[in-house]
Scaffold this motif. Structure first.
Motif, PDB file in Angstrom:
ATOM      1  N   ASN A  61      -7.080  37.562   3.617  1.00 15.17           N
ATOM      2  CA  ASN A  61      -7.006  36.258   4.280  1.00 15.17           C
ATOM      3  C   ASN A  61      -6.533  35.127   3.380  1.00 15.17           C
ATOM      4  N   GLN A  91      -8.348  30.968   8.986  1.00 21.01           N
ATOM      5  CA  GLN A  91      -8.722  30.545   7.641  1.00 21.01           C
ATOM      6  C   GLN A  91      -7.623  29.752   6.931  1.00 21.01           C
ATOM      7  N   ASN A  92      -6.386  29.910   7.393  1.00 19.01           N
ATOM      8  CA  ASN A  92      -5.275  29.209   6.748  1.00 19.01           C
ATOM      9  C   ASN A  92      -4.672  28.111   7.613  1.00 19.01           C
ATOM     10  N   GLU A 151      -7.945  36.046  12.360  1.00 14.65           N
ATOM     11  CA  GLU A 151      -8.810  35.550  11.293  1.00 14.65           C
ATOM     12  C   GLU A 151      -7.993  34.936  10.157  1.00 14.65           C
TER      13      GLU A 151
END
Length: 498
Positions: A202, A394-395, A390
């Motif tokens: 991630n 997260q980014n 995901e």
């Protein structure tokens, strides 16, 4: 850095130097600009009108999956072309086994027009015998290098044994096929092992991309001309120019995760046995009939074989893969002191992170509006989709909302899932085996066509090819519908902005 004359081409100004920029390479810009003409003509044929500057950027993602993914992607692309849809695609991005298919196609500048004959060639290639002696010669040369790793052995022995082909060409040779506008622009994925072990999938810093023009650390926006990748750099400038890596090596680097660590070790040890036999002077019976061996007993040959065995065993103990000179060594233009200190990086199969290269195709500079994700995984057909959700969360990357209620039929999926989102690309997700193309036999098909399966007969090749083709032919109208929806949404936004 010295100033370069404005009259010189960009590539000459930056030759042998690290490039730090959010911008795409000039080569990619050139290729995609030419591709817009082809895309516009394709959409016009379907009654979808737009200017070249307004054509939607559509991307195909081919997942990993060993030979299964290689064959399935060939079938997918062939069927898209059969229905006149391949020319609407701007990007083709692959992981692991899908890169094996791509790397073979892009040797042909006009491969999009030859998919039927290339399909036949792939079948013939997989049914042919491989040359142990040719592989041995390439491995002997590789073992002389200080950066020798298991990737070298995997590339020239294991992958060659599976594909029955050694490709001495280079990635830069694919520039003709990626710049002429006839084919989608290719992107190949890998991950940095050190970053992955610390940051997991991630983090953008984990991801590494290859194109016919550049090799790049995704998270650091740091790139070098692909012709200089693998050369020795210091402070952002090449110090010692090395020969460009060949495509056989890249196939091993991109596709080194066909199974678990234990399965990979088993493969390597089994493939080492001919060397042990040859060194002892005994006739080789390993995989009898699958390759031709010759006994070489001069001192030089014995020394070469001993070096291969010694270095390979040493790499097995350290589990050393993809050792390549780091072009960011002592380069102060990045925010990573640790990476700056490493002379060597270790690149591995991106399938260990996310088995589909969403992070690369979702770079905002690529402006992708529709993703056709063909999932050739052997397990959960939705795992890559969940991981992409995901990763984007997260980014802070726009991604359509995925209703996980739709993803509960892991062992009996449908043939397509469509996800739309506001200010996000539309994603069409196609599980390879599903209740439409293999009704009642999804689990059986996954078991029959495992990632670790290394040989195919003609019947199984055709069976797998047909499953992939059905996913396209059964959904050609759905693909066109989503293209029209994207264009309608874009036209409404343009109207509101007036």
């Amino acid at each position: 850095m010295e100033k370069c004359l404005m009259s010189l081409p960009w590539l000459m100004c930056n030759e042998g130097k690290v490039r730090i920029s959010q911008e795409l390479s000039e080569g990619e810009k050139h290729g995609t600009t030419h591709r817009k003409t082809t895309v516009k003509k394709c959409l016009d044929n379907f009654g979808i009108s737009c200017n070249e500057d307004e054509v939607p950027h559509i991307a195909i993602l081919g997942s990993g999956g060993g030979l299964r993914a290689m064959i399935a992607l060939q079938g997918t692309l062939g069927e898209l072309q059969n229905h006149g849809l391949l020319d609407s695609v701007m990007y083709l991005c692959g992981v692991s086994g899908s890169t094996w298919c791509m790397s073979s196609l892009y040797k042909q500048p006009d491969w999009s027009d030859k998919l039927l004959s290339l399909e036949e060639r792939m079948c013939e290639m997989l049914l042919s015998k491989w040359s142990f002696s040719n592989a041995k010669m390439m491995l002997e040369e590789a073992s002389k290098e200080k950066n020798y790793s298991l990737t070298d052995f995997w590339s020239y022995i294991v992958v060659h044994w599976m594909l029955h082909e050694l490709d001495k060409g280079s990635l830069s040779d694919q520039r003709a096929a990626s710049e002429n506008g006839k084919n989608p622009y290719p992107i190949y994925a890998a991950v940095d092992e050190k970053s992955f072990s610390k940051l997991a999938e991630n983090s953008a810093d984990t991801w590494f991309e290859f194109t016919p023009h550049e090799a790049s650390f995704l998270g650091h926006r740091a790139s070098v001309d692909i012709k200089y990748f693998g050369s020795e750099f210091e402070g952002g400038v090449v110090k010692t120019k090395k020969q460009e890596m060949n495509m056989s090596y890249y196939r091993g680097l991109w596709g080194s995760c066909i199974g678990s660590k234990e399965e990979n070790i088993k493969f390597i040890k089994e493939m080492l046995s001919p060397y042990l036999t040859e060194l002892s002077g005994s006739p080789s019976t390993h995989h009898e009939g699958q390759y031709n061996t010759q006994a070489f007993f001069p001192t030089e040959s014995i020394m070469n074989i001993s070096r291969i065995i010694h270095k390979t065993n040493k790499c097995l103990l350290r589990w050393k893969w993809g050792s390549i000179n780091n072009f960011l060594y002592k380069f102060s233009g990045i925010n990573s002191a640790e990476l700056m200190e490493d002379k060597i990086i270790s690149l591995i199969d991106a399938g260990v992170a996310i088995n589909c290269a969403y992070p690369l195709i979702l770079r905002p500079e690529r402006k992708v509006k529709l993703i056709l994700s063909f999932d050739y995984s052997s397990g959960d057909p939705f795992k890559t989709l969940k991981q992409a959700v995901e990763y984007c969360r997260q980014n802070s990357i726009p991604f359509p909302e995925v209703d996980e209620k739709l993803l509960r039929e892991e062992n009996n999926p449908s043939d397509v899932y469509i996800f739309r989102g506001e200010n996000a690309p539309t994603v069409m997700h196609f599980p390879l085996f599903n209740k439409v193309n293999v009704p009642g036999h999804v689990t059986d098909s996954r078991s029959e066509f495992k990632s670790v399966r290394c040989t195919y007969n003609k019947e199984d090749f055709s069976k797998l090819l047909q499953a992939a083709k059905l996913n396209v032919s059964n959904n050609k109208d759905n693909i066109l519908k989503e293209i029209r929806h994207i264009m309608d949404s874009s036209n409404r936004k343009n109207l509101y902005s007036l």
